[in-house]
Write a protein that holds these residues in place. Structure first.
Motif, PDB file in Angstrom:
ATOM      1  N   LEU A   1       9.452  10.275  -0.983  1.00 57.83           N
ATOM      2  CA  LEU A   1      10.580   9.580  -1.608  1.00 57.83           C
ATOM      3  C   LEU A   1      11.181   8.536  -0.672  1.00 57.83           C
ATOM      4  N   LEU A   2      11.354   8.889   0.601  1.00 58.64           N
ATOM      5  CA  LEU A   2      11.991   7.960   1.528  1.00 58.64           C
ATOM      6  C   LEU A   2      11.044   6.834   1.950  1.00 58.64           C
ATOM      7  N   MET A   3       9.749   7.117   2.057  1.00 59.44           N
ATOM      8  CA  MET A   3       8.792   6.033   2.341  1.00 59.44           C
ATOM      9  C   MET A   3       8.727   5.071   1.157  1.00 59.44           C
ATOM     10  N   PHE A   4       8.737   5.618  -0.046  1.00 58.78           N
ATOM     11  CA  PHE A   4       8.737   4.770  -1.241  1.00 58.78           C
ATOM     12  C   PHE A   4       9.949   3.842  -1.235  1.00 58.78           C
ATOM     13  N   ALA A   5      11.113   4.402  -0.963  1.00 61.95           N
ATOM     14  CA  ALA A   5      12.348   3.607  -0.972  1.00 61.95           C
ATOM     15  C   ALA A   5      12.310   2.533   0.108  1.00 61.95           C
ATOM     16  N   GLU A   6      11.807   2.871   1.277  1.00 65.68           N
ATOM     17  CA  GLU A   6      11.720   1.900   2.374  1.00 65.68           C
ATOM     18  C   GLU A   6      10.795   0.742   2.007  1.00 65.68           C
ATOM     19  N   ALA A   7       9.614   1.070   1.467  1.00 65.50           N
ATOM     20  CA  ALA A   7       8.661   0.023   1.097  1.00 65.50           C
ATOM     21  C   ALA A   7       9.199  -0.845  -0.032  1.00 65.50           C
TER      22      ALA A   7
ATOM     23  N   ILE B   1       0.850  -1.203   0.000  1.00 68.98           N
ATOM     24  CA  ILE B   1       0.000   0.000   0.000  1.00 68.98           C
ATOM     25  C   ILE B   1       0.879   1.244   0.000  1.00 68.98           C
ATOM     26  N   ALA B   2       1.864   1.276   0.898  1.00 69.48           N
ATOM     27  CA  ALA B   2       2.749   2.438   0.985  1.00 69.48           C
ATOM     28  C   ALA B   2       3.493   2.642  -0.331  1.00 69.48           C
ATOM     29  N   TYR B   3       3.989   1.551  -0.899  1.00 74.63           N
ATOM     30  CA  TYR B   3       4.726   1.621  -2.172  1.00 74.63           C
ATOM     31  C   TYR B   3       3.850   2.214  -3.269  1.00 74.63           C
ATOM     32  N   ASP B   4       2.646   1.682  -3.412  1.00 72.20           N
ATOM     33  CA  ASP B   4       1.757   2.132  -4.491  1.00 72.20           C
ATOM     34  C   ASP B   4       1.364   3.592  -4.332  1.00 72.20           C
ATOM     35  N   GLU B   5       1.039   3.996  -3.109  1.00 73.21           N
ATOM     36  CA  GLU B   5       0.598   5.373  -2.895  1.00 73.21           C
ATOM     37  C   GLU B   5       1.741   6.355  -3.155  1.00 73.21           C
ATOM     38  N   CYS B   6       2.920   6.040  -2.671  1.00 69.50           N
ATOM     39  CA  CYS B   6       4.057   6.935  -2.895  1.00 69.50           C
ATOM     40  C   CYS B   6       4.421   7.002  -4.376  1.00 69.50           C
TER      41      CYS B   6
END
Length: 607
Positions: free
Chosen positions: A406-412, A259-264
């Motif tokens: 950007l950082l949440m995307f990278a983490e996910a 979910i986090a990946y897709d939203e970011c």
């Protein structure tokens, strides 16, 4: 909204868990309508006024004007509250020693439920309203937007409750529709799943920034998606559970990382927001309620009105200190933990903006702080046009920035793939390159194995979001709070003794008083400071070079490393995080009177 100075709407005073007296005291706002629920939502204009009443519960002293953003997030490994321990005030919160009678725990809890109540009224009544059912297509679209904003605000209120108190009662309808207001606690995962579902609905109802008009104090599609990503990462991560009382990870974490990946990724691909090339400009814009040039601040809590309900003490209570005899007068009530300055590389442009190592004296001139009294520097009263003793400065609070996306995307991405993709590495590199603009060669190399990349993100978030109220909650969801507190105590001991990585840190900084120009950038002001620079040493190395053995003539002294004492590290009155206990103090207690008002509530977590 603040620009139009809209009236505060109070739709109901049926707060769950509060007495009539506390309700009357709390909702001290102008009631612009005595109409019933249906009439309050019978036009787009009235509905918007009701929506403003929901937004107004975000800000104020008990919201993101002081307590939720400045008191509650202390202490992680970046900042702490100044002053000596008292279990019944903000120092008790900062040291993990808050009593259940601490009044700073009371009104924020009630304010969040007041916001939920107002949002519930909007969520219930907008679809039932005549204008929603039979109005024009334009009216229906506008009412949909209001509905999406109400869903989003309710999700934010629940997220704030859960991250501070863990499991809390879940109320998804107005209080007047409940059979009983004495609700028990609901498992946080159930609440998280519900608000994640709501945010999915909301994202289809609200427009992108370019379609919305107005300022970043109004929720847009990127704000909804960004909040959904943040909550999904919290749901995937660790939290302190009631039974057994342990830090454990949420179930099915990969679902929530996705979910986090897709939203970011949606936000990144939308092109609606970007990184401002000037890191300082992001925060300067918040001081005059404007949009930064790159629209990096996706959503900000708007402050206005010059009062404790809808304005903020951002820049007065926190931020760089200005002497009470200066033109600006601000307290600088949040101090950088002494080691935090040295987490930044010397060429990291974020350091002198995030950590204010100077203060303004009674003559409006700049002098160094001591090593233990540097403050958070992203908010500075002298960056506003307000002088004198005013405490409410109408400075907005950044709720979601593009760098966080950007950082949440990278983490996910890293969690889903077992190592970072090229896209994930690039996302982190963008943040890092902005920090080292002009010194890219000093930015270092980003690891590409899963553990190394995760650890890099942990550090990068420390540097990027210092003073923005995110760090403690990041460490909790990673189950790193206890680890980082222990590491920081060890680093403080090394810094006190001048050993290890701190072997060359000066005990004393020598300086001459320097003119202060509030229009200068933070870096330019530091560059203008008249520090004593030993022969053969560059000015950039002043904080990384041992002090001379004799005092240089004509210079004043500021205690730097020598200001760090054993008391500062671990004494009962002054110590850093001295009352922290793993598997207990990751959460606050609920205020005594709230427990007493609802026989279905109990403290849990050992309080």
């Amino acid at each position: 909204m603040k620009k139009h100075r809209l009236l505060i709407a109070v739709l109901s005073c049926t707060l769950t868990f509060s007495t009539v007296t506390s309700c009357n005291d709390f909702l001290d706002a102008e009631n612009i309508s005595n109409s019933n629920e249906t009439q309050q939502f019978d036009s787009t204009a009235d509905t918007f006024t009701a929506l403003i009443g929901v937004y107004n519960q975000v800000m104020g002293d008990d919201g993101y004007g002081q307590r939720l953003n400045l008191y509650f997030p202390q202490s992680a490994d970046d900042f702490k509250t100044s002053g000596d321990f008292n279990c019944n005030d903000r120092r008790g919160l900062s040291t993990y020693g808050a009593c259940t009678s601490n009044p700073d725990l009371n009104r924020p809890f009630l304010k969040l439920y007041s916001g939920i109540e107002r949002a519930n009224l909007a969520i219930k009544n907008i679809p039932l309203s005549q204008v929603y059912q039979t109005g024009s297509a334009a009216d229906k679209k506008l009412m949909d937007r209001y509905l999406g904003e109400a869903y989003t605000l309710r999700a934010q209120f629940y997220y704030d409750l859960i991250k501070n108190w863990g499991d809390v009662p879940m109320q998804m309808v107005p209080s007047s529709d409940l059979e009983t207001v004495y609700l028990p606690k609901t498992d946080r995962d159930i609440i998280y799943d519900k608000v994640l579902e709501d945010l999915s609905v909301a994202s289809a109802l609200v427009p992108w920034r370019s379609e919305a008009g107005g300022s970043n104090t109004r929720i847009t599609k990127a704000a909804v998606k960004g909040l959904r990503a943040r909550i999904a990462l919290a749901r995937a991560g660790y939290s302190l559970r009631r039974e057994p009382r342990l830090m454990t990870q949420g179930s099915n974490p990969q679902v929530y990382y996705k979910i986090a990946y897709d939203e970011c990724k949606d936000i990144i691909q939308s092109g609606q927001h970007g990184l401002n090339a000037n890191f300082e400009a992001v925060f300067r814009a918040l001081h005059d309620n404007t949009q930064d040039a790159a629209n990096e601040v996706i959503y900000a809590a708007g402050a206005f009105g010059g009062n404790s309900r809808t304005d903020s003490k951002i820049g007065y209570y926190n931020g760089m200190r200005h002497d009470n005899a200066s033109s600006w007068q601000s307290s600088g009530g949040i101090n950088a933990i002494a080691t935090y300055f040295y987490e930044f590389g010397k060429f990291d442009g974020r350091r002198d903006i995030t950590v204010a190592s100077i203060q303004i004296n009674a003559s409006n001139q700049a002098i160094p702080t001591t090593g233990v009294l540097s403050t958070d520097g992203k908010f500075r009263k002298s960056w506003t046009s307000i002088t004198g003793s005013s405490q409410n400065l109408a400075i907005d609070w950044p709720m979601i920035r593009y760098s966080d996306i950007l950082l949440m995307f990278a983490e996910a991405d890293n969690e889903l793939n077992g190592s970072p993709s090229a896209e994930a590495v690039n996302a982190v590199q963008q943040v890092r390159n902005r920090a080292y603009a002009g010194n890219i060669g000093q930015a270092g190399t980003i690891p590409t194995d899963k553990t190394g990349f995760f650890n890099y993100i942990v550090q990068e978030r420390l540097l990027e979001f210092g003073g923005e109220g995110l760090r403690k909650y990041d460490l909790i969801r990673w189950n790193l709070l206890a680890t980082k507190i222990a590491e920081t105590k060890q680093k403080l001991a090394e810094l006190q003794n001048g050993t290890g990585r701190y072997a060359n840190v000066p005990s004393i900084i020598y300086y001459k008083i320097t003119p202060y120009d509030r229009t200068r950038s933070a870096a330019a002001q530091i560059s203008a400071m008249d520090y004593y620079v030993p022969a053969g040493v560059s000015k950039a190395d002043v904080f990384y070079t041992p002090a001379p053995s004799t005092d240089p003539a004509g210079y004043l002294k500021a205690n730097w490393r020598v200001a760090i004492t054993a008391d500062y590290i671990s004494s009962p009155a002054k110590g850093y995080a001295q009352y922290f206990e793993a598997n207990r103090k990751e959460l606050f207690p609920i205020y005594d009177d709230i427990i007493l008002s609802n026989y279905n509530l109990k403290q849990d977590y050992g309080y």
